[in-house]
Enzyme design. Structure first.
Site, short mmCIF file in Angstrom:
data_model
loop_
_atom_site.label_atom_id
_atom_site.label_comp_id
_atom_site.label_asym_id
_atom_site.label_seq_id
_atom_site.Cartn_x
_atom_site.Cartn_y
_atom_site.Cartn_z
N HIS A 38 39.11 30.66 39.61
CA HIS A 38 38.90 32.10 39.79
C HIS A 38 38.09 32.38 41.05
O HIS A 38 38.39 33.31 41.81
CB HIS A 38 38.14 32.69 38.59
CG HIS A 38 38.86 32.59 37.29
ND1 HIS A 38 38.49 31.71 36.30
CD2 HIS A 38 39.94 33.26 36.81
CE1 HIS A 38 39.29 31.85 35.26
NE2 HIS A 38 40.19 32.77 35.54
N GLY A 150 46.63 33.31 40.51
CA GLY A 150 46.72 31.86 40.68
C GLY A 150 48.14 31.34 40.49
O GLY A 150 48.89 31.86 39.66
#
Ligand code: PAF
Length: 284
Positions: A38, A150
């Site tokens: 993250h 992602g």
């Protein structure tokens, strides 16, 4: 400590001020329990925007009735500290009531066709509809210029690309590389569910993906690659949802694959469901 807002008016006021000053706003949506993956997305957004907002919201509409919504790890203090360190400017933490004012049952829901219903979507019915529902709301709330997701959630990224294109959100999407532990295990908030013996076996998913890539490059037919990968994972104690080779748009490549491809696995070890993928090129 990072600035944190929980009310929509406060979020909108902050973002409007930045935009009035001509600043580009980046956005990283998350469900919290943040890790290096993250934080790399925050840095990626930072490189393409003047200010970065991250959201932490564990979204009930993307979990099935027997999934881990209730026990999904919630670590708000650690998340806030890590985001500040990674260069995030604002943390958006809406309540369920703010996100779904009429409750999840009263919510206007997205229904994403096609790619949302294969692989992950076939095993987690309605999952990507819930993801699209919340991401569209988050985009509407934050109104970012760029947003980072992602590559570990390969199919989610494909669904969000579709959503942005289909609903004409004026947002540039950025795709962050999968971050891995030293032994190859893809970083995930769910890794902490693994006990010691499951954790020792879990990197076998990455090794299997690498073996799938090598087998395709050696010319093995896709079906054989897929069944070999499933058998290998089962032999290590996994319950396998799928081990698949797809074109980069998630279409089935058929026969012997070539071009831009991705190998994807979803498998359970010791009760924990893990997903991972490996993109590669098999140009003829
Ligand atoms: O990838 C996630 O963490 C979630 O699916 C997302 C994109 C934040 C939506 O809840």
């Amino acid at each position: 400590m990072i600035d944190t807002v929980t009310e929509l008016d406060d979020l909108r006021g902050r973002v409007a001020r930045w935009k009035r000053d001509g600043l580009r706003v980046g956005f990283v949506p998350t469900m919290g329990n943040l890790h290096a993956g993250h934080f790399s997305l925050v840095k990626l957004a930072r490189a393409r925007a003047d200010r970065v907002v991250a959201s932490v919201f564990v979204n009930p509409t993307q979990f099935g009735p027997n999934e881990d919504f209730a026990r999904y790890p919630r670590t708000p203090e650690e998340d806030a500290g890590g985001l500040a360190e990674a260069g995030c400017d604002l943390l958006w933490m809406p309540s369920v009531q703010t996100m779904y004012p009429f409750g999840a049952d009263g919510a206007v829901q997205m229904r994403v066709p096609g790619i949302a219903n294969v692989l992950e979507g076939a095993h987690r019915l309605g999952h990507f509809d819930g993801v699209a529902t919340v991401v569209a709301r988050l985009f509407n709330q934050v109104q970012p210029d760029v947003a980072a997701f992602g590559r570990k959630d390969y199919q989610q990224l494909a669904v969000i690309r579709y959503l942005v294109r289909e609903l004409a959100f004026p947002i540039d999407l950025l795709a962050g590389e999968t971050m891995r532990e030293a032994d190859g295990l893809a970083m995930s908030s769910r890794n902490q569910y693994l006990d010691a013996s499951a954790r020792a076996i879990a990197p076998e998913i990455h090794r299997t993906l690498q073996a799938m890539r090598e087998a395709v490059l050696a010319g093995m037919p896709v079906q054989q690659v897929e069944s070999g990968a499933s058998a290998r994972l089962r032999a290590h104690g996994f319950e396998v949802d799928y081990a698949a080779v797809r074109r980069d748009d998630l279409a089935e490549p058929g026969g012997t694959a070539s071009g831009a491809l991705v190998a994807l696995v979803a498998a359970r070890i010791g009760g924990t469901r893990l997903i991972d993928n490996l993109e590669f090129d098999a140009r003829a």
